[in-house]
Design an enzyme around this catalytic site. Structure first.
Site, short mmCIF file in Angstrom:
data_model
loop_
_atom_site.label_atom_id
_atom_site.label_comp_id
_atom_site.label_asym_id
_atom_site.label_seq_id
_atom_site.Cartn_x
_atom_site.Cartn_y
_atom_site.Cartn_z
N ARG A 119 86.31 86.11 79.44
CA ARG A 119 86.89 84.98 78.72
C ARG A 119 86.52 83.61 79.31
O ARG A 119 87.36 82.90 79.87
CB ARG A 119 88.41 85.16 78.62
CG ARG A 119 88.77 86.49 77.97
CD ARG A 119 90.24 86.69 77.82
NE ARG A 119 90.75 86.07 76.63
CZ ARG A 119 92.04 86.08 76.30
NH1 ARG A 119 92.92 86.66 77.08
NH2 ARG A 119 92.45 85.51 75.20
N ASP B 19 93.28 92.27 68.02
CA ASP B 19 94.65 92.41 68.51
C ASP B 19 95.39 93.60 67.86
O ASP B 19 96.53 93.87 68.21
CB ASP B 19 95.45 91.12 68.25
CG ASP B 19 94.98 89.98 69.14
OD1 ASP B 19 94.20 90.23 70.06
OD2 ASP B 19 95.39 88.83 68.89
N CYS C 98 90.55 87.83 82.88
CA CYS C 98 91.80 88.50 82.59
C CYS C 98 91.49 89.94 82.25
O CYS C 98 90.33 90.31 82.10
CB CYS C 98 92.58 87.79 81.49
SG CYS C 98 92.25 88.36 79.87
N LYS D 286 103.33 84.57 67.57
CA LYS D 286 103.09 84.03 68.91
C LYS D 286 101.83 83.16 68.92
O LYS D 286 101.83 82.05 69.45
CB LYS D 286 102.91 85.18 69.91
CG LYS D 286 102.32 84.75 71.23
CD LYS D 286 102.11 85.90 72.19
CE LYS D 286 100.80 86.64 72.04
NZ LYS D 286 99.64 86.06 72.74
N ASN D 287 100.74 83.67 68.33
CA ASN D 287 99.46 82.98 68.44
C ASN D 287 99.36 81.75 67.54
O ASN D 287 98.38 81.03 67.59
CB ASN D 287 98.31 83.96 68.20
CG ASN D 287 98.16 84.91 69.38
OD1 ASN D 287 98.77 84.72 70.43
ND2 ASN D 287 97.36 85.95 69.20
C1 EPZ Z 1 92.89 84.26 70.76
O1 EPZ Z 1 92.40 84.23 72.09
C2 EPZ Z 1 94.18 85.03 70.81
N1 EPZ Z 1 95.12 84.34 71.69
C3 EPZ Z 1 93.93 86.45 71.31
O2 EPZ Z 1 95.15 87.15 71.25
C4 EPZ Z 1 92.92 87.12 70.39
O3 EPZ Z 1 92.62 88.40 70.91
C5 EPZ Z 1 91.66 86.29 70.31
O4 EPZ Z 1 91.97 84.93 69.89
C6 EPZ Z 1 90.63 86.84 69.32
O5 EPZ Z 1 91.21 86.93 68.06
C7 EPZ Z 1 95.90 83.38 71.19
O6 EPZ Z 1 95.80 82.97 70.04
C8 EPZ Z 1 96.92 82.78 72.10
P1 EPZ Z 1 88.58 83.58 71.52
P2 EPZ Z 1 91.21 83.27 72.49
O7 EPZ Z 1 88.26 82.29 72.17
O8 EPZ Z 1 91.29 82.04 71.68
C9 EPZ Z 1 84.50 84.34 73.85
C10 EPZ Z 1 96.84 88.59 72.07
O9 EPZ Z 1 96.85 89.81 72.35
N2 EPZ Z 1 84.54 82.96 74.34
O10 EPZ Z 1 88.57 83.64 70.03
O11 EPZ Z 1 91.25 83.15 73.96
C11 EPZ Z 1 85.59 85.20 74.45
O12 EPZ Z 1 85.25 85.64 75.74
C12 EPZ Z 1 95.69 87.68 72.48
O13 EPZ Z 1 97.75 88.01 71.47
C13 EPZ Z 1 83.43 82.45 75.01
O14 EPZ Z 1 82.43 83.15 75.20
O15 EPZ Z 1 89.96 84.13 72.06
C14 EPZ Z 1 85.68 86.32 73.44
O16 EPZ Z 1 84.68 87.26 73.67
C15 EPZ Z 1 94.79 88.27 73.49
N3 EPZ Z 1 83.48 81.16 75.47
C16 EPZ Z 1 85.39 85.60 72.11
O17 EPZ Z 1 84.76 84.35 72.48
C17 EPZ Z 1 84.56 80.36 75.27
O18 EPZ Z 1 84.53 79.20 75.70
C18 EPZ Z 1 86.61 85.29 71.27
O19 EPZ Z 1 87.59 84.67 72.08
C19 EPZ Z 1 85.67 80.87 74.56
C20 EPZ Z 1 85.63 82.17 74.11
#
Ligand code: EPZ
Length: 430
Positions: free
Chosen positions: A131, A317, A126, A22-23
């Site tokens: 996020r 995840d 969420c 999916k991701n």
């Molecule tokens: C991706 O989300 C995945 N989603 C998530 O999977 C996964 O949990 C996550 O990466 C971490 O591995 C998809 O690929 C569609 P991040 P993403 O930006 O990209 C912070 C599932 O269950 N952050 O790597 O949204 C954020 O709050 C899902 O399939 C900021 O602070 O995650 C978090 O603490 C859920 N500022 C950390 O970074 C920003 O601008 C990592 O988030 C962006 C993120």
């Protein structure tokens, strides 16, 4: 609303085909907006999130045709989908669509790079944490974008002549912001260097597809990605990589129930850290020609401590699923979540099955119990919901999981895959 009924106690025996990730599929689909040519993706999983993104891309003008060919009769739909965005008819991604799925915010990268502007709703919070989108904004600004936030929308515009290559070092690893910056930089003028990039296999998969479309990206999958901008991208054909989270989930299910299962069409190298943790619990894991074999016989489940981390660390995840497994371990284990601040909602639901878990900040302490007992439980997010399934498979009696639309976002044909391996799992539609 559908529910899933599970009667625990059976070992798992057989073969589970692993779907496309999916991701990986979501950013690949979004990358189709970068070209007026056709991008064909194979091995796309049939999931609610994919369907939602199809609607979103359609809103921007993408013409999408789905070839629903069954690769394996009755088992998994590995669909081939063709995406053609000849004309972008709208550069706005409205709140009604973006609020349903955070990844849809990522259209900001291709729209800005190709059309010079994008107006995308803030995704909002969420269930698993706040996020924010600050890293996207800083990263795109480093490519010369002018960004304003107004009325819940991010308005991004490129300078006259388009985005320009730049250097940006992420202060924190973000998968989504790495995807977006990489996509935007493919069409920027000159060279972009992204430091502290996410190293997740899905980032490397996206780069592979973008390169097949004519992009010039090196280093994806490492902490430094270099992108030499090109004038335009063409179509391509790309196969979505296997879902490492689905792989790890079923491996943990076998470690939980005992049994012998081949996880087919997947690769151990996508989840080394998680497989090592599962091995330490007492399961045997080996690589086969077609995937991974997981075996656990008589011996109990050993307690193992884990800490989630960006790739190649233990994936957030898979945290909930590992907690599900630890509920029946023969001792005390600790799970620390470092990526999202509120990803422990499964704790109280696991407790309904008899698990003994206490929380202290970002660490959960799990005291293994010898018996779990079926109960009505509620899915709270995608991965939390499958942790309940894992626990229920080893619980005595019946567990009814409600709100399974969370599961449908990310697990293709879960009940069918488990039933074929001897589990009692059925979908109940009210
Ligand atoms: C991706 O989300 C995945 N989603 C998530 O999977 C996964 O949990 C996550 O990466 C971490 O591995 C998809 O690929 C569609 P991040 P993403 O930006 O990209 C912070 C599932 O269950 N952050 O790597 O949204 C954020 O709050 C899902 O399939 C900021 O602070 O995650 C978090 O603490 C859920 N500022 C950390 O970074 C920003 O601008 C990592 O988030 C962006 C993120």
């Amino acid at each position: 609303m559908d529910r899933i009924r599970i009667v625990g106690g059976n070992q798992l025996q057989g073969v589970i085909p692993i779907s496309g990730a999916k991701n990986a599929a979501l950013p690949l689909m979004i990358a189709s907006l970068l070209t007026d040519d056709t991008l064909t993706l194979e091995n796309v999983p049939h999931l609610a999130d994919v369907e939602q993104l199809i609607r979103i891309l359609g809103n921007h003008g993408a013409d999408i045709s789905v070839n629903g060919r069954r690769e394996r009769q009755g088992e998994s739909y590995a669909r081939t989908i063709h995406f053609t965005s000849r004309n972008i008819v709208s550069t706005t991604a409205p709140y009604e669509l973006v609020s349903k799925m955070r990844a849809s915010f990522w259209v900001i990268g291709p729209l800005l790079a190709r059309e010079g502007k994008a107006r995308v709703s803030l995704p909002g919070g969420c269930a698993i944490g706040t996020r924010p989108v600050d890293l996207f904004i800083e990263g795109l600004a480093a490519l010369g974008a002018n960004i304003e936030i107004d009325g819940g929308y991010v308005n991004a515009t490129a300078p006259e002549g388009g985005l320009t290559g730049g250097r940006y070092v992420f202060p924190k690893v973000s998968v989504g912001a790495t995807h977006v910056l990489m996509m935007a930089a493919t069409l920027a003028n000159g060279m972009t260097v992204i430091g502290n990039a996410a190293r997740e296999p899905e980032v490397a998969d996206l780069a592979k597809c973008l390169n097949a479309m004519g992009a010039k990206i090196t280093g994806a999958g490492t902490g430094t990605i270099t992108i030499e901008g090109v004038r335009s991208l063409s179509g391509a054909r790309h196969r979505v990589l296997p879902d490492r989270i689905e792989t790890g989930t079923y491996a943990m299910a076998v470690a939980m129930t005992g049994g012998d299962v081949i996880l087919e069409d997947t690769e151990a190298s996508l989840l080394d850290t998680a497989l090592e943790a599962i091995r330490r619990t007492g399961a045997e894991i080996s690589e086969t020609n077609s995937g991974i074999r997981v075996v656990r016989n008589g011996a109990g489940i050993r307690p193992v401590d884990i800490v989630t981390d960006p790739f190649p660390g233990f994936p957030t995840d898979l945290q909930a699923q590992f907690m599900g497994l630890m509920t029946k371990s023969s001792g005390v284990s600790h799970i620390t979540e470092t990526i999202f601040e509120n990803r422990f909602m499964h704790v109280q639901e696991l407790a309904r099955l008899g698990a003994k878990i206490s929380l202290s900040g970002q660490t959960a302490k799990i005291e293994g119990v010898s018996r779990l007992k079926g109960a009505p439980v509620m899915a709270t997010d995608l991965r939390a919901s499958v942790s309940l399934v894992i626990a229920a498979l080893a619980a005595e009696g019946e567990t009814m999981v409600s709100r399974v639309y969370h599961l449908d976002r990310g697990f293709e044909r879960l009940e069918e895959k488990l039933t074929r391996c001897g589990a009692h799992v059925e979908r109940v539609s009210d």
